[in-house]
Design an enzyme around this catalytic site. Sequence first.
Site, mmCIF file in Angstrom:
data_model
loop_
_atom_site.group_PDB
_atom_site.id
_atom_site.type_symbol
_atom_site.label_atom_id
_atom_site.label_comp_id
_atom_site.label_asym_id
_atom_site.label_seq_id
_atom_site.Cartn_x
_atom_site.Cartn_y
_atom_site.Cartn_z
ATOM 1 N N ARG A 274 0.726 3.786 -3.227
ATOM 2 C CA ARG A 274 0.092 5.095 -2.976
ATOM 3 C C ARG A 274 1.132 6.186 -2.742
ATOM 4 O O ARG A 274 1.081 7.246 -3.367
ATOM 5 C CB ARG A 274 -0.847 5.013 -1.766
ATOM 6 C CG ARG A 274 -1.959 3.990 -1.943
ATOM 7 C CD ARG A 274 -2.983 4.083 -0.837
ATOM 8 N NE ARG A 274 -3.760 2.848 -0.736
ATOM 9 C CZ ARG A 274 -5.018 2.786 -0.318
ATOM 10 N NH1 ARG A 274 -5.665 3.863 0.038
ATOM 11 N NH2 ARG A 274 -5.639 1.621 -0.242
ATOM 12 N N GLU B 64 0.838 -1.207 0.000
ATOM 13 C CA GLU B 64 0.000 0.000 0.000
ATOM 14 C C GLU B 64 0.870 1.253 0.000
ATOM 15 O O GLU B 64 0.568 2.240 -0.670
ATOM 16 C CB GLU B 64 -0.924 0.030 1.229
ATOM 17 C CG GLU B 64 -1.957 -1.083 1.293
ATOM 18 C CD GLU B 64 -3.102 -0.911 0.301
ATOM 19 O OE1 GLU B 64 -3.096 0.044 -0.474
ATOM 20 O OE2 GLU B 64 -3.987 -1.786 0.310
ATOM 21 N N ASP C 275 -5.596 -9.812 -7.743
ATOM 22 C CA ASP C 275 -5.857 -8.882 -8.853
ATOM 23 C C ASP C 275 -4.653 -8.304 -9.585
ATOM 24 O O ASP C 275 -4.391 -8.588 -10.761
ATOM 25 C CB ASP C 275 -6.767 -7.730 -8.365
ATOM 26 C CG ASP C 275 -6.316 -7.073 -7.046
ATOM 27 O OD1 ASP C 275 -5.256 -7.448 -6.523
ATOM 28 O OD2 ASP C 275 -7.040 -6.174 -6.564
ATOM 29 N N GLU D 141 -12.329 0.618 -9.748
ATOM 30 C CA GLU D 141 -12.012 -0.338 -10.818
ATOM 31 C C GLU D 141 -12.937 -0.247 -12.028
ATOM 32 O O GLU D 141 -12.488 -0.381 -13.176
ATOM 33 C CB GLU D 141 -11.998 -1.782 -10.271
ATOM 34 C CG GLU D 141 -10.827 -2.081 -9.343
ATOM 35 C CD GLU D 141 -10.972 -1.490 -7.946
ATOM 36 O OE1 GLU D 141 -12.116 -1.146 -7.562
ATOM 37 O OE2 GLU D 141 -9.955 -1.366 -7.231
HETATM 38 C C1 DMJ Z 1 -6.377 0.721 -4.699
HETATM 39 O O1 DMJ Z 1 -5.529 0.937 -3.652
HETATM 40 C C2 DMJ Z 1 -5.667 0.062 -5.851
HETATM 41 O O2 DMJ Z 1 -6.421 0.221 -7.017
HETATM 42 C C3 DMJ Z 1 -5.415 -1.397 -5.609
HETATM 43 O O3 DMJ Z 1 -4.848 -2.034 -6.707
HETATM 44 C C4 DMJ Z 1 -6.699 -2.102 -5.269
HETATM 45 N N1 DMJ Z 1 -7.392 -1.471 -4.195
HETATM 46 C C5 DMJ Z 1 -7.569 -0.041 -4.212
HETATM 47 C C6 DMJ Z 1 -8.812 0.451 -4.890
HETATM 48 O O4 DMJ Z 1 -9.910 -0.344 -4.820
#
Ligand code: DMJ
Length: 657
Positions: free
Chosen positions: A220, A216, A365, A538
Site C-alpha cells: 500500500r 501491507e 492468494d 477482487e
Molecule cells: C488488498 O490489500 C490487496 O488486494 C491484497 O492483495 C488483498 N487484500 C486487499 C483487498 O481485498
Amino acid sequence: MSSFTVPRNVPSFGNPQRLAEDRLWASSGMASRNSRGHGGVLDNVQHSVDSFLRPKSQLPMYKDKPYTYAGSRRIRPHWRRKRSLLALVFFSICGLWFFGFFSGDSSSRRAASQWSWMGTSEAPGKKVDWLKRRERVVEAFELSWDAYERYAWGYDEYHPIAKTGKMMAPEGLGWIIIDSLDTMMLMNLTSRISHAREWLAETLTWDQNQDVNTFETTIRMLGGLLSAHYLSTEFPDLAPLADDDAGGLGEDLYLEKAKDLADRLISAFDSESGIPYASVILSKYEGKPSHGDDGASSTAEATTVQLEFKYLAKLTGEKFYWDKVEKVMQVVDDNGAEDGLVPIFIYPSTGQFRTKNIRLGSRGDSYYEYLIKQYLQTNEKEEIYREMWDESLAGVRKHLITYSSPSRFTVLGERPSGLDGALSPKMDHLVCFYPGTIALAVTGGLTEAEARKLPSWNQQKEDDMRLARELTQTCWGMYKWMATGLAAEITYFNIDNPPLPESAPHNPPDDFDPDPDAAWRKDFDVRANDVHNLQRPETVESLFYMWRITEDPKYREWGWEMFKSFVNYTAVDEGGGFTSLSNANRIPPVPRDNLESFWLAETLKYMYLLFSPNDLLPLDKVVYNTEAHPFPRFDMGQLFSTGWKRKPRDAEGKIIR
Ligand code: DMJ
C-alpha cells in the site's frame, strides 16, 4: 536524480560488486434494486449521495476545491494568496449551502432528483456512454475522499458513520492518503493531490517507534508512492502540478519517501532464511516475527513484495533491494511444493512451510499473482516465474477445481489438510482476483483476439481462457446471490461427494434468473459469520482484466451493476462517504463503519479503468501490484538478472534430493 540519504541497510559501499553496480547505473541513463432507491445503509443516505451525484447543472460547486494552507513552506505570490483567500470564502459558502444552511426545503429538492442518474437516461438499446458512467465513479471517489478530508484528515483509519479517524502509528502513516494518490492522478483531481502532497512533504515521517505489517506497508505505502512517482513522471498530463503546488518539492518527493520507507522495510528480510518477518519496527530498522502462528509469516505476504522492491531497485540502481526479495522466491521454491501449490505459512527461521493448508484465499492468494506478474514486469524474460505460474495453474486444476450442484458453476476450493485431505468448497472473495490474472497470463496483456493470431496460441490457452470466464461468472454469482448485490466475504458451494474432477462436463446458466426460487441459487451458500462486505476489489479487478482482454461488454455491464449496488447500499448519511458492511445480505444492510483504503486504491480505480478507453495504462505495458498500483514493465538491463535456478525435479515434479 534525487538527493537520497545513504540507506541504513546496504552492504559496504566500497565492495567491488557495489562499484560495478554504480558504474553500470551511471551509464544506464535510467535515471434494479437500485431504481428503488430505498434501503441504503442509513435513512437519507441517498439524499446525501444524490447531492454529489446529481447532474452538474444542479451541483453545488464542490468539486476539486482549491486549498490554502498557512503551513505551506513555499512563499506564494501575493496575487495568488489573495485569490486563494477569495476562493476559500467562496467555497466555504458553497460548503454551507451543501450542508443545507442556505438551501431551503432541501428534502423535497433532494427527493425530486433522487438517483436521477440511475437508469433514467439509459433507455434499453441506447448506446451506453461509458465516459459518463466513469464520471459517476469519479464523483463517488470525490465523495469518499472529501468526507475523509473533512472528518479524519491525516488519520490512517476513517470511520464514516462516527465521522472520526484513528492513527495506526503515533504520527500516522498516511494509510489512506498514500494509497489514494495514483487514483487521484488518473482522475485528474489536481487540488486534492496538492493537499496530499503537502501532507507528505510536511507531516509524513517514517521515523516512528511503531511496528507495521511488512506486506501491507509494502503493497500500500511503498507501492502507492512508487506508482505516484511513475505516473507523475511518465504521464505529467495526469493531474499536473501547478507552479505554486503546495508542498511542491519536485518530482522526487514520492521517490524519496518511498526510499526512506523501503530502507526500513528491507530489514524484515534479515532473518536466518531470508524469508521476511511479518512486521518491522520502523524507527529501529528491525524485523519482528509474527506474534501468532508460531512466528511464521504468511506465504502470500512473503512473496508479494517483489514487484515493489524490484521496481525500486530499477529506479535507484540499488541491486540490494532486488536480491533480498528475489531470494525469498528461491527459499519458497526450494521446499518443492507439490504441483506448485504452497502451504499458507512459512518460517523465517528455517524457510520451511508450516501447516499443509492450501488455498488461493487469504494468506495464499497473491503468491500466485506475483508469479506471473514478476514474469511480466521484466518483459517476459524471467522464464522461471512463468514456469512456476504454469505449474501452479495445473495444480489448481488438478486439486482445487470442482463444480457446484445443481447448476455446475466452476468452484475453486481449498485443501485445509493438504493435497491428500478433503476439498473444502469455500471461496474467499479474495480468490476472485484469479480469473482476471489467468486471462492476463494467457495473453500477456494483449486482447484475446490479438493473442489468438499469434503462433503461440494453443489448446492450453483456449482452456485457460475458458477457466477464466467460468470463474469470473462464479464470482459474479457471489454478488447476484446477495440481497444487496454485494458479495459476502466468504461463499460456500454445494458440491457432489466425492467432488467432481476438473474434467467433468459442466454447463452453468449464462444468466442469473432474478426469481428468488431460481435453481442457480441452490449452488451458493453464505454462512451467518461471513455476510460482511469489506468493499473488496477482487471481482471488479477480474472484470477489468476480462473486459480489456476479451472485449466482451458484459463484464463492463456487471461492473456498472456492482457500482450501483455500492452507491445504493454503502453510502453514508451526512456526507460521510462510503462504508464497509457487517451484513450485506439484508436490506437495509448493517453498516460496519469503516472505510478500507483499498476502496479508494483499488475498487474505485478498477471501476474507473473498466469504464475508460482501453489505451489508458494498457495491460501490455504496465503491471499492477496487488493493491492496484501501476508500475511500468522494464528491461532488466545489465545490472539485474534472475539470480537463482530451480532445483532439478523428476517427472512428477518432485525435487531430486
Ligand atoms: C488488498 O490489500 C490487496 O488486494 C491484497 O492483495 C488483498 N487484500 C486487499 C483487498 O481485498
